[in-house]
Each structure stands twice: as C-alpha cells, then as structure tokens.
Write an enzyme that holds these catalytic residues in place. Structure first.
Site, PDB file in Angstrom:
ATOM      1  N   LYS A 144       0.742   4.196   7.027  1.00 11.29           N
ATOM      2  CA  LYS A 144       0.137   5.194   6.135  1.00 11.29           C
ATOM      3  C   LYS A 144       0.684   6.576   6.463  1.00 11.29           C
ATOM      4  CE  LYS A 144      -2.963   2.441   4.153  1.00 11.29           C
ATOM      5  NZ  LYS A 144      -2.278   1.189   4.402  1.00 11.29           N
ATOM      6  N   SER A 186       0.806  -1.220   0.000  1.00  7.01           N
ATOM      7  CA  SER A 186       0.000   0.000   0.000  1.00  7.01           C
ATOM      8  C   SER A 186       0.841   1.273   0.000  1.00  7.01           C
ATOM      9  CB  SER A 186      -0.962   0.026   1.187  1.00  7.01           C
ATOM     10  OG  SER A 186      -0.275   0.222   2.397  1.00  7.01           O
TER      11      SER A 186
END
Length: 107
Positions: free
Chosen positions: A65, A28
C-alpha cells in the site's frame, strides 16, 4: 545492437544486502499500474516516507500500500476503489518491511 550485457543487479539495486524481490498477488494497487504477477524490488534500507509504496505487515498480514502519515495517524492507501483505506489503530502491529524501488511487469 548491444555493446555489452546489462547487469540488472548493478542497474536496479543500490543496496544489495537490504534488497529483496516479491511477487504481487491481488489487485488492490492496480490503479498505480501494479497487478497480480508483477515483481517488485524492495529496499529495506530506505526510510518510509509519505506516499511511498511500501511492503507492510499489519497484524501478521502482508499488504502492499501507499503510506500516508498525517500527524500521529497512519493510513495504508490502496490504488483500487474496491478496497477501503486502512487506518492503523492503536494496538495494531504495523511493520514496514521496505519501500518499493522498482516494478517489473509480467509479459
């Protein structure tokens, strides 16, 4: 030639008692050059800041993230278009374990 040995602990870790390492699984964050198998150094003593790369636990699930804070809204941003941003909702449990200080690439 080297005049002396390099101590990576001394060179890379500012806060030894608050620093840990974690292996990356998943893709990701590949747009930021972080790939499965890379090793991240994470400092728990660094305060979270906008656009910081953070190790988070959201509703009992780990994720890596970028943080985005606008007003009272917090989003967790991936660096891969195949993954949507995560908007932290009221009632969600978000714990920021630490801020990534170094990425060590797999060979």
């Amino acid at each position: 030639y080297f005049q002396s040995r390099i101590d990576l602990n001394e060179e890379l870790i500012r806060n030894p008692d608050a620093t840990f390492g974690i292996w990356v699984q998943g893709n990701s964050m590949q747009g930021d050059g972080i790939e499965s198998g890379d090793f991240l150094l994470v400092d728990r003593s660094v305060s979270p800041f906008d656009k910081a790369l953070a190790i988070c636990v959201l509703n009992n699930e780990f994720t890596i993230k970028r943080l985005e804070k606008k007003g009272n809204r917090i989003r967790l941003l991936p660096a891969n278009a195949a993954f949507p941003p995560i908007v932290v909702q009221e009632g969600d449990e978000l714990i920021i374990w630490g801020i990534v200080t170094y990425v060590i690439k797999k060979p």
